[in-house]
Design an enzyme around this catalytic site. Structure first.
Site, mmCIF file in Angstrom:
data_model
loop_
_atom_site.group_PDB
_atom_site.id
_atom_site.type_symbol
_atom_site.label_atom_id
_atom_site.label_comp_id
_atom_site.label_asym_id
_atom_site.label_seq_id
_atom_site.Cartn_x
_atom_site.Cartn_y
_atom_site.Cartn_z
ATOM 1 N N LYS A 12 -17.215 9.394 -6.117
ATOM 2 C CA LYS A 12 -16.893 9.743 -4.731
ATOM 3 C C LYS A 12 -16.709 11.261 -4.535
ATOM 4 O O LYS A 12 -16.545 12.004 -5.516
ATOM 5 C CB LYS A 12 -15.630 8.994 -4.315
ATOM 6 N N PHE A 60 -8.078 1.082 7.795
ATOM 7 C CA PHE A 60 -8.497 2.322 7.132
ATOM 8 C C PHE A 60 -10.010 2.566 7.211
ATOM 9 O O PHE A 60 -10.522 3.523 6.636
ATOM 10 C CB PHE A 60 -8.043 2.321 5.653
ATOM 11 N N THR A 94 -7.411 -0.332 -7.296
ATOM 12 C CA THR A 94 -7.860 0.536 -6.197
ATOM 13 C C THR A 94 -6.919 1.727 -5.994
ATOM 14 O O THR A 94 -7.360 2.845 -5.771
ATOM 15 C CB THR A 94 -7.919 -0.288 -4.880
ATOM 16 N N HIS A 118 -16.252 4.094 -6.925
ATOM 17 C CA HIS A 118 -16.427 2.778 -6.293
ATOM 18 C C HIS A 118 -17.267 1.932 -7.222
ATOM 19 O O HIS A 118 -18.155 2.450 -7.892
ATOM 20 C CB HIS A 118 -17.161 2.915 -4.945
HETATM 21 P P1 CMP Z 1 -13.582 1.110 -2.767
HETATM 22 O O1 CMP Z 1 -13.643 0.339 -4.022
HETATM 23 O O2 CMP Z 1 -14.591 2.167 -2.564
HETATM 24 O O3 CMP Z 1 -13.683 0.090 -1.520
HETATM 25 C C1 CMP Z 1 -13.068 0.335 -0.287
HETATM 26 C C2 CMP Z 1 -12.178 1.537 -0.301
HETATM 27 O O4 CMP Z 1 -11.238 1.621 0.746
HETATM 28 C C3 CMP Z 1 -11.324 1.529 -1.544
HETATM 29 O O5 CMP Z 1 -12.132 1.790 -2.660
HETATM 30 C C4 CMP Z 1 -10.287 2.600 -1.214
HETATM 31 O O6 CMP Z 1 -10.676 3.880 -1.616
HETATM 32 C C5 CMP Z 1 -10.246 2.569 0.323
HETATM 33 N N1 CMP Z 1 -8.953 2.218 0.862
HETATM 34 C C6 CMP Z 1 -8.209 2.979 1.674
HETATM 35 N N2 CMP Z 1 -7.071 2.374 2.007
HETATM 36 C C7 CMP Z 1 -7.071 1.180 1.415
HETATM 37 C C8 CMP Z 1 -6.152 0.085 1.366
HETATM 38 N N3 CMP Z 1 -4.995 0.109 2.031
HETATM 39 N N4 CMP Z 1 -6.499 -0.987 0.630
HETATM 40 C C9 CMP Z 1 -7.685 -1.028 -0.036
HETATM 41 N N5 CMP Z 1 -8.592 -0.023 -0.037
HETATM 42 C C10 CMP Z 1 -8.285 1.075 0.673
#
Ligand code: CMP
Length: 136
Positions: A12, A60, A94, A118
């Site tokens: 990212k 978000f 995450t 990701h």
């Molecule tokens: P990713 O695996 O790229 O998939 C969705 C993304 O949303 C996650 O990683 C996080 O970087 C982002 N994100 C931001 N806020 C939240 C949250 N509250 N819960 C889960 N993912 C979040």
């Protein structure tokens, strides 16, 4: 029985900005992933909205799409036995503050948004995400 799979990985903007891509790729290689394809790109907000559309009802979502389109990213097809599950294990939770020691998000993540990597969350989504980034 062989269970060779492919998954999509993204380094990212927060990690590319800190020039961590080679170090992160080393983690994949040391964990026996083969990087089948990779490219450095910057996507538009609408492409990010399309990519993350499964999250469109989340509070978000807008921030997330602004963020993913805010700078260059590295997209990769990773191959390994059980690649989807193995990549999720290597990435960790995450939220970097909840990720286990030794995981990528623990080592490199800054926050739940800027969590450096990701990875596809299922075999079905891996196919969709690989198609999304490597269709031409
Ligand atoms: P990713 O695996 O790229 O998939 C969705 C993304 O949303 C996650 O990683 C996080 O970087 C982002 N994100 C931001 N806020 C939240 C949250 N509250 N819960 C889960 N993912 C979040």
């Amino acid at each position: 029985m062989s269970n060779l799979e492919q998954t999509l990985s993204i380094i990212k903007p927060d990690a590319v900005e800190r020039n961590l891509q080679e170090e992160i790729k080393k983690n994949f290689i040391e964990n026996n992933f083969i990087i089948k394809k990779e490219k450095k790109i910057q996507i538009s907000k609408s492409e990010a909205e399309d990519f993350y559309k499964v999250h469109q009802s989340k509070p978000f979502y807008n921030e997330l799409c602004n963020y993913l389109s805010s700078g260059p990213i590295i997209v990769m097809i990773l191959e390994k036995e059980s690649a989807v599950k193995e990549n999720r294990k290597l990435m960790g939770a995450t939220d970097p503050t909840k990720a286990e020691e030794g995981t990528l998000r623990k080592k490199y993540g800054i926050s739940i948004d800027k969590n450096s990597v990701h990875g596809s969350d299922s075999i079905e989504n891996a196919k969709i995400e690989i198609e999304f980034f490597f269709k031409f």
